[in-house]
Design a protein around this motif. Structure first.
Motif, mmCIF file in Angstrom:
data_model
loop_
_atom_site.group_PDB
_atom_site.id
_atom_site.type_symbol
_atom_site.label_atom_id
_atom_site.label_comp_id
_atom_site.label_asym_id
_atom_site.label_seq_id
_atom_site.Cartn_x
_atom_site.Cartn_y
_atom_site.Cartn_z
ATOM 1 N N GLU A 62 6.621 3.324 12.666
ATOM 2 C CA GLU A 62 7.599 4.413 12.743
ATOM 3 C C GLU A 62 7.308 5.429 11.650
ATOM 4 O O GLU A 62 7.313 5.092 10.464
ATOM 5 C CB GLU A 62 9.015 3.850 12.596
ATOM 6 C CG GLU A 62 9.378 2.931 13.750
ATOM 7 C CD GLU A 62 10.857 2.562 13.770
ATOM 8 O OE1 GLU A 62 11.518 2.668 12.722
ATOM 9 O OE2 GLU A 62 11.329 2.156 14.856
ATOM 10 N N LEU A 63 7.050 6.688 12.032
ATOM 11 C CA LEU A 63 6.521 7.672 11.092
ATOM 12 C C LEU A 63 7.505 8.776 10.728
ATOM 13 O O LEU A 63 7.717 9.066 9.549
ATOM 14 C CB LEU A 63 5.254 8.308 11.685
ATOM 15 C CG LEU A 63 4.115 7.345 12.035
ATOM 16 C CD1 LEU A 63 3.035 8.085 12.804
ATOM 17 C CD2 LEU A 63 3.539 6.729 10.775
ATOM 18 N N LYS A 87 4.706 4.992 4.914
ATOM 19 C CA LYS A 87 4.341 5.085 6.332
ATOM 20 C C LYS A 87 2.969 5.689 6.566
ATOM 21 O O LYS A 87 2.302 5.382 7.554
ATOM 22 C CB LYS A 87 5.383 5.925 7.102
ATOM 23 C CG LYS A 87 6.767 5.322 7.102
ATOM 24 C CD LYS A 87 6.768 4.009 7.835
ATOM 25 C CE LYS A 87 8.185 3.477 7.967
ATOM 26 N NZ LYS A 87 8.214 2.218 8.736
ATOM 27 N N VAL A 88 2.589 6.614 5.694
ATOM 28 C CA VAL A 88 1.281 7.257 5.849
ATOM 29 C C VAL A 88 0.523 7.212 4.533
ATOM 30 O O VAL A 88 1.106 7.032 3.460
ATOM 31 C CB VAL A 88 1.397 8.735 6.314
ATOM 32 C CG1 VAL A 88 2.151 8.833 7.625
ATOM 33 C CG2 VAL A 88 2.033 9.605 5.245
ATOM 34 N N GLU A 89 -0.782 7.361 4.632
ATOM 35 C CA GLU A 89 -1.623 7.549 3.460
ATOM 36 C C GLU A 89 -2.204 8.951 3.530
ATOM 37 O O GLU A 89 -2.503 9.449 4.607
ATOM 38 C CB GLU A 89 -2.754 6.506 3.439
ATOM 39 C CG GLU A 89 -2.262 5.128 3.083
ATOM 40 C CD GLU A 89 -3.329 4.049 3.260
ATOM 41 O OE1 GLU A 89 -4.527 4.391 3.368
ATOM 42 O OE2 GLU A 89 -2.942 2.880 3.309
ATOM 43 N N LEU A 90 -2.319 9.579 2.366
ATOM 44 C CA LEU A 90 -2.877 10.927 2.291
ATOM 45 C C LEU A 90 -4.279 10.851 1.704
ATOM 46 O O LEU A 90 -4.506 10.172 0.701
ATOM 47 C CB LEU A 90 -1.974 11.810 1.408
ATOM 48 C CG LEU A 90 -0.524 11.934 1.901
ATOM 49 C CD1 LEU A 90 0.303 12.731 0.896
ATOM 50 C CD2 LEU A 90 -0.465 12.588 3.277
ATOM 51 N N LYS A 91 -5.215 11.535 2.349
ATOM 52 C CA LYS A 91 -6.606 11.503 1.896
ATOM 53 C C LYS A 91 -7.148 12.922 1.826
ATOM 54 O O LYS A 91 -6.723 13.786 2.589
ATOM 55 C CB LYS A 91 -7.466 10.685 2.876
ATOM 56 C CG LYS A 91 -6.996 9.255 3.023
ATOM 57 C CD LYS A 91 -7.928 8.454 3.900
ATOM 58 C CE LYS A 91 -7.532 6.979 3.835
ATOM 59 N NZ LYS A 91 -8.492 6.103 4.507
ATOM 60 N N THR A 92 -8.086 13.134 0.920
ATOM 61 C CA THR A 92 -8.730 14.447 0.842
ATOM 62 C C THR A 92 -9.746 14.569 1.964
ATOM 63 O O THR A 92 -10.570 13.687 2.172
ATOM 64 C CB THR A 92 -9.419 14.619 -0.523
ATOM 65 O OG1 THR A 92 -8.423 14.488 -1.533
ATOM 66 C CG2 THR A 92 -10.070 15.985 -0.630
ATOM 67 N N VAL A 103 -3.623 13.161 6.945
ATOM 68 C CA VAL A 103 -2.531 12.204 7.073
ATOM 69 C C VAL A 103 -2.992 11.061 7.984
ATOM 70 O O VAL A 103 -3.393 11.300 9.131
ATOM 71 C CB VAL A 103 -1.279 12.863 7.687
ATOM 72 C CG1 VAL A 103 -0.133 11.861 7.799
ATOM 73 C CG2 VAL A 103 -0.848 14.070 6.866
ATOM 74 N N VAL A 104 -2.935 9.846 7.442
ATOM 75 C CA VAL A 104 -3.440 8.667 8.135
ATOM 76 C C VAL A 104 -2.325 7.632 8.241
ATOM 77 O O VAL A 104 -1.566 7.436 7.286
ATOM 78 C CB VAL A 104 -4.628 8.079 7.330
ATOM 79 C CG1 VAL A 104 -5.079 6.758 7.896
ATOM 80 C CG2 VAL A 104 -5.788 9.058 7.297
ATOM 81 N N CYS A 105 -2.207 6.990 9.387
ATOM 82 C CA CYS A 105 -1.233 5.903 9.534
ATOM 83 C C CYS A 105 -1.569 4.788 8.558
ATOM 84 O O CYS A 105 -2.701 4.311 8.520
ATOM 85 C CB CYS A 105 -1.250 5.368 10.969
ATOM 86 S SG CYS A 105 -0.215 3.900 11.186
ATOM 87 N N SER A 106 -0.563 4.366 7.773
ATOM 88 C CA SER A 106 -0.843 3.356 6.744
ATOM 89 C C SER A 106 -1.077 1.973 7.337
ATOM 90 O O SER A 106 -1.641 1.103 6.698
ATOM 91 C CB SER A 106 0.308 3.297 5.741
ATOM 92 O OG SER A 106 1.491 2.895 6.408
ATOM 93 N N ARG A 107 -0.648 1.767 8.578
ATOM 94 C CA ARG A 107 -0.808 0.425 9.154
ATOM 95 C C ARG A 107 -2.142 0.246 9.872
ATOM 96 O O ARG A 107 -2.781 -0.786 9.761
ATOM 97 C CB ARG A 107 0.340 0.119 10.107
ATOM 98 C CG ARG A 107 0.349 -1.353 10.533
ATOM 99 C CD ARG A 107 1.297 -1.594 11.672
ATOM 100 N NE ARG A 107 2.666 -1.679 11.242
ATOM 101 C CZ ARG A 107 3.698 -1.626 12.094
ATOM 102 N NH1 ARG A 107 3.489 -1.497 13.390
ATOM 103 N NH2 ARG A 107 4.925 -1.711 11.642
#
Ligand code: FE
Length: 140
Positions: A62-63, A87-92, A103-107
């Motif tokens: 759930e995002l 809920k999400v991970e942020l990456k360069t 923006v990447v789903c953390s799961r």
């Protein structure tokens, strides 16, 4: 296959690209696994105003709540905050000659879109998310 980071967290989901290909539609696979971007104003949730929760199309994480969706005019579903920080991970992301925040789903690690710092108050953030990376759970 699943493994557990620790007992307090949702299980992470790891699948091979072939396994993802079997479970996702071709549009979903293109966005989530190949970091694609759908053309603006083509996604099914751009103008969705129903109340509910947006979840990861790949793993159901759930995002975003419909409460924080706003019309950014960009042609992609836009949200000013996630349901919670984990809920999400942020990456360069430096692809295409730009420096952006991916923006990447953390799961499941699926690519969802990008985050920009030109959103509305109170966060000033704009999560610019591909419709094909999302499913929508309508509030009953
Ligand atoms: Fe996911």
């Amino acid at each position: 296959m699943q493994f557990y980071d620790n007992m307090n967290k949702d299980p992470k989901i790891q699948k091979t690209e072939n396994e993802w290909k079997e479970t996702l539609s071709s549009d979903e696979f293109c966005i989530l696994r190949k970091k694609g971007t759908e053309p603006p104003f083509t996604g099914k949730y751009v103008h969705n105003k129903e109340k509910g929760v947006y979840i990861c199309a790949a793993c159901g994480n759930e995002l975003f709540s419909s409460e924080v969706k706003f019309d950014s005019g960009t042609g992609w579903p836009s949200f000013w905050e996630t349901l919670s920080n984990d809920k999400v991970e942020l990456k360069t992301d430096t692809r295409h000659g730009m420096k952006r925040t991916e923006v990447v789903c953390s799961r499941c690690g699926g690519h969802l879109g990008h985050m920009f710092e030109d959103g509305p108050k109170p966060t000033g953030l704009r999560y610019c998310i591909n419709s094909a990376g999302l499913h929508f759970k309508k509030t009953k």
